[in-house]
Design an enzyme around this catalytic site. Structure first.
Site, mmCIF file in Angstrom:
data_model
loop_
_atom_site.group_PDB
_atom_site.id
_atom_site.type_symbol
_atom_site.label_atom_id
_atom_site.label_comp_id
_atom_site.label_asym_id
_atom_site.label_seq_id
_atom_site.Cartn_x
_atom_site.Cartn_y
_atom_site.Cartn_z
ATOM 1 N N ILE A 65 1.032 -0.900 -0.179
ATOM 2 C CA ILE A 65 0.109 -0.270 0.390
ATOM 3 C C ILE A 65 0.999 1.037 -0.090
ATOM 4 O O ILE A 65 1.224 1.713 1.085
ATOM 5 C CB ILE A 65 -0.731 -0.228 1.113
ATOM 6 N N GLU A 66 0.892 1.813 -1.133
ATOM 7 C CA GLU A 66 2.032 2.643 -1.739
ATOM 8 C C GLU A 66 1.265 4.359 -0.730
ATOM 9 O O GLU A 66 0.089 4.398 -1.142
ATOM 10 C CB GLU A 66 2.477 2.938 -3.029
ATOM 11 N N ALA A 102 1.691 9.001 -1.466
ATOM 12 C CA ALA A 102 2.221 10.350 -1.785
ATOM 13 C C ALA A 102 3.175 10.394 -1.878
ATOM 14 O O ALA A 102 3.975 11.028 -2.282
ATOM 15 C CB ALA A 102 1.264 11.423 -2.776
ATOM 16 N N TYR A 112 5.911 8.945 0.280
ATOM 17 C CA TYR A 112 6.645 7.512 0.032
ATOM 18 C C TYR A 112 6.756 6.629 1.116
ATOM 19 O O TYR A 112 6.588 5.913 0.392
ATOM 20 C CB TYR A 112 7.855 7.368 -1.073
ATOM 21 N N CYS A 158 5.326 -2.852 3.013
ATOM 22 C CA CYS A 158 5.125 -4.137 1.871
ATOM 23 C C CYS A 158 3.819 -5.091 1.929
ATOM 24 O O CYS A 158 3.723 -4.503 3.245
ATOM 25 C CB CYS A 158 6.898 -4.520 2.127
ATOM 26 N N GLU A 182 4.079 -7.822 2.177
ATOM 27 C CA GLU A 182 4.343 -9.188 3.564
ATOM 28 C C GLU A 182 3.966 -8.403 5.143
ATOM 29 O O GLU A 182 3.187 -9.665 6.305
ATOM 30 C CB GLU A 182 5.768 -9.114 3.830
ATOM 31 N N CYS A 198 11.826 -7.665 1.251
ATOM 32 C CA CYS A 198 13.206 -6.115 1.431
ATOM 33 C C CYS A 198 13.490 -6.760 2.948
ATOM 34 O O CYS A 198 12.734 -7.650 3.830
ATOM 35 C CB CYS A 198 12.481 -4.799 1.577
ATOM 36 N N CYS A 215 10.815 -6.101 6.160
ATOM 37 C CA CYS A 215 9.830 -7.575 6.209
ATOM 38 C C CYS A 215 10.852 -8.481 6.186
ATOM 39 O O CYS A 215 10.291 -9.536 7.496
ATOM 40 C CB CYS A 215 9.562 -7.685 4.736
HETATM 41 N N1 THU Z 1 7.214 -4.473 -1.627
HETATM 42 C C1 THU Z 1 6.976 -5.542 -1.114
HETATM 43 O O1 THU Z 1 5.214 -4.778 -1.279
HETATM 44 N N2 THU Z 1 7.169 -6.565 -0.422
HETATM 45 C C2 THU Z 1 9.075 -6.604 -0.723
HETATM 46 O O2 THU Z 1 9.091 -7.245 -0.045
HETATM 47 C C3 THU Z 1 9.757 -5.740 -1.709
HETATM 48 C C4 THU Z 1 8.321 -4.149 -1.797
HETATM 49 C C5 THU Z 1 6.926 -2.622 -2.372
HETATM 50 C C6 THU Z 1 7.043 -1.459 -1.883
HETATM 51 C C7 THU Z 1 6.724 -1.109 -3.088
HETATM 52 O O3 THU Z 1 5.098 -0.638 -2.394
HETATM 53 C C8 THU Z 1 7.220 -1.751 -3.852
HETATM 54 O O4 THU Z 1 7.011 -2.912 -3.930
HETATM 55 C C9 THU Z 1 8.224 -1.329 -4.650
HETATM 56 O O5 THU Z 1 8.858 -1.450 -3.961
#
Ligand code: THU
Length: 140
Positions: free
Chosen positions: A49-50, A52, A54, A59, A61, A90, A93
């Site tokens: 869930i991103e 604005a 940033y 993530c 997970e 990442c 996570c």
């Molecule tokens: N992202 C994840 O949801 N999980 C990860 O382990 C790596 C990155 C998401 C974060 C961001 O919304 C997008 O992937 C690009 O980085």
């Protein structure tokens, strides 16, 4: 005991991939889905869930794990993570996974639902900082 066979693994990957459709990723255009199976057999999904602003985004997970924890589930068997290209979880996570056990299996799959890698939190985050590190040693 909940024995996970290949079918269970594929079902979890499919759930993560299905959840991925609800990813909110208007900035990266990199949708991620996760599905977490607890030791009690419950499944929690998550998506990235991103935002604005940033850094405020989160993530997939961690959404799945936090949903589980918020409902009292603290022990996990396996988490499936699906991205277009089979990307790896990442560091943040991995750290959140490590909080709840190093033996959790991590299934990494691509957007076609193909398993790219089956690993564990222990392998993804060697020498993890864990809750026990906060315990005071005698005399210190
Ligand atoms: N992202 C994840 O949801 N999980 C990860 O382990 C790596 C990155 C998401 C974060 C961001 O919304 C997008 O992937 C690009 O980085």
């Amino acid at each position: 005991m909940n024995i996970l066979n290949q079918t269970d693994n594929q079902s979890l990957i499919d759930l993560a991939n299905e959840a991925r459709k609800k990813s909110y990723a208007p900035y990266s255009h990199y949708p991620v889905g996760a599905a977490l199976r607890t030791k009690t057999g419950r499944v929690y999904t998550g998506v990235n869930i991103e935002n604005a602003a940033y850094p405020t985004g989160i993530c997939a997970e961690r959404v799945a794990i936090f949903k589980a924890v918020s409902e009292g589930e603290l022990e996990f068997d396996v988490i499936a993570v699906v991205t277009n290209n089979g990307g790896s979880p990442c560091g943040s996570c991995r750290q959140v996974m490590a909080e709840f056990g190093l033996d959790t299996i991590v299934l990494i799959a691509d957007g076609n639902g193909n398993l790219i890698e089956e690993t564990t939190v222990r392998k993804l985050l060697p020498e993890a900082f864990q809750p026990h590190h906060l315990k005071k040693r005698a005399g210190i």
